[in-house]
Scaffold this active site. Structure first.
Site, mmCIF file in Angstrom:
data_model
loop_
_atom_site.group_PDB
_atom_site.id
_atom_site.type_symbol
_atom_site.label_atom_id
_atom_site.label_comp_id
_atom_site.label_asym_id
_atom_site.label_seq_id
_atom_site.Cartn_x
_atom_site.Cartn_y
_atom_site.Cartn_z
ATOM 1 C CG ASP A 67 -0.292 -0.414 2.509
ATOM 2 O OD1 ASP A 67 0.943 -0.330 2.596
ATOM 3 O OD2 ASP A 67 -1.002 -0.810 3.439
ATOM 4 C CG ASP A 136 -8.539 -1.051 11.172
ATOM 5 O OD1 ASP A 136 -7.574 -1.785 10.888
ATOM 6 O OD2 ASP A 136 -8.928 -0.124 10.435
ATOM 7 C CG HIS A 138 -5.371 -2.157 8.426
ATOM 8 N ND1 HIS A 138 -5.405 -0.788 8.574
ATOM 9 C CD2 HIS A 138 -4.118 -2.526 8.817
ATOM 10 C CE1 HIS A 138 -4.243 -0.358 9.013
ATOM 11 N NE2 HIS A 138 -3.443 -1.392 9.179
ATOM 12 C CD GLU A 143 -8.225 1.024 7.234
ATOM 13 O OE1 GLU A 143 -8.055 0.002 7.928
ATOM 14 O OE2 GLU A 143 -7.572 2.063 7.422
HETATM 15 P P1 PGA Z 1 2.384 -1.461 12.925
HETATM 16 O O1 PGA Z 1 1.335 -1.429 11.723
HETATM 17 O O2 PGA Z 1 3.424 -2.467 12.577
HETATM 18 O O3 PGA Z 1 2.924 -0.056 12.966
HETATM 19 O O4 PGA Z 1 1.617 -1.846 14.151
HETATM 20 C C1 PGA Z 1 0.813 -2.611 11.224
HETATM 21 C C2 PGA Z 1 -0.324 -2.329 10.283
HETATM 22 O O5 PGA Z 1 -1.060 -1.342 10.472
HETATM 23 O O6 PGA Z 1 -0.514 -3.126 9.344
#
Ligand code: PGA
Length: 269
Positions: A67, A136, A138, A143
């Protein structure tokens, strides 16, 4: 789905780095799907270390990131292109022309997403997709409500994600992009192997939902239950909400393919 619980965040991270390195040694032309986020920084640091100390070779490897934010140019330090250059691509012998991150600056975002899907297909599909998980649920920026068959597209970020990532934007919500380009859940499910890494207690609730709850578009990561070869690597804190941890540990101890990871590397803390 396979669940591997390690004693520490470092041991879990090392296991993921070793899984990637193992695939790359077996197939130097590996098509790697890559993820960003705080959790992945240590994975990339370990891969860089393996490149420097053991000559882990990225010269023929192709990569596709999950992404990118809409509206951030590649040289913006908060863009995921910049993140990847900084944490991995500038530190190993990869050919940058073989690295792909969705173009969040494209004039025609829909066309850029279609082209991204075409480029993945042209490379022969993703061999190994590395994944984090958002609070959340994702994967990529899929999302809650993302269709389980969704493809690469532009999408709105959830409030939970904005909350999670606003720290990279001086804690100022107004500076944070509200949209991103992301591979779809369907794109991710098409990869030949998925490896997810989740660490820390703030991921425990969502991991419990994704692993032991029903498959639901409200937790995109739960779609990985349908993937034929998905490994979820956790530290004890991220595994704390799971009910069947003894069963998962039993499998890790008894499946022959995991035997080589029982040694000091996997237990390193
Ligand atoms: P993080 O993000 O490693 O900063 O917790 C993971 C994500 O949002 O996929």
């Amino acid at each position: 789905m396979e669940i591997v619980i390690q004693q520490s965040a470092k041991a879990a991270t090392r296991l993921v780095a070793e899984l990637i390195a193992g695939e790359l040694r077996t197939n130097p032309r590996l098509v790697l799907g890559l993820a960003t986020g705080g959790t992945m920084e240590a994975v990339y640091a370990m891969l860089v270390d393996m490149h420097k100390k053991e000559g882990l070779d990225f010269s023929k490897c192709r990569t596709f990131n999950l992404d990118e934010y809409v509206g951030l140019p590649p040289d913006d330090p908060r863009s995921y292109r910049h993140y990847m250059n900084h944490h991995l691509f500038d530190r190993v012998n990869i050919d940058k022309r073989n690295t792909h991150v969705p173009d969040g600056m494209a004039a025609d975002l829909d066309a850029a997403c279609r082209e991204y899907e075409e480029a993945i297909a042209k490379a022969g599909g993703i061999d190994l997709q590395l994944l984090g998980i958002g609070r959340d649920g994702h994967i990529g920026f899929n999302e809650p409500l993302s269709a389980l068959r969704s493809r690469t597209r532009a999408t709105a970020l959830s409030q939970a994600t904005i909350e999670q990532n606003v720290r990279y934007f001086d804690n100022d919500r107004s500076r944070m992009p509200k949209r991103a380009l992301t591979m779809g859940v369907g794109t991710i499910l098409d990869s030949k192997r998925c490896v997810m890494l989740a660490l820390g207690k703030e991921k425990a609730g969502v991991i419990a939902g994704a692993v032991e709850g029903p498959v639901t578009a409200m937790i995109s990561a739960s779609a990985l239950q349908m993937h034929p070869q998905c490994t979820v690597v956790l530290d004890g804190a991220a595994a704390a909400g799971l009910k069947e941890t003894e069963y998962y540990r039993w499998i890790f101890q008894n499946e022959p393919k995991w035997a080589k990871y029982h040694g000091p590397a996997a237990l390193d803390s």
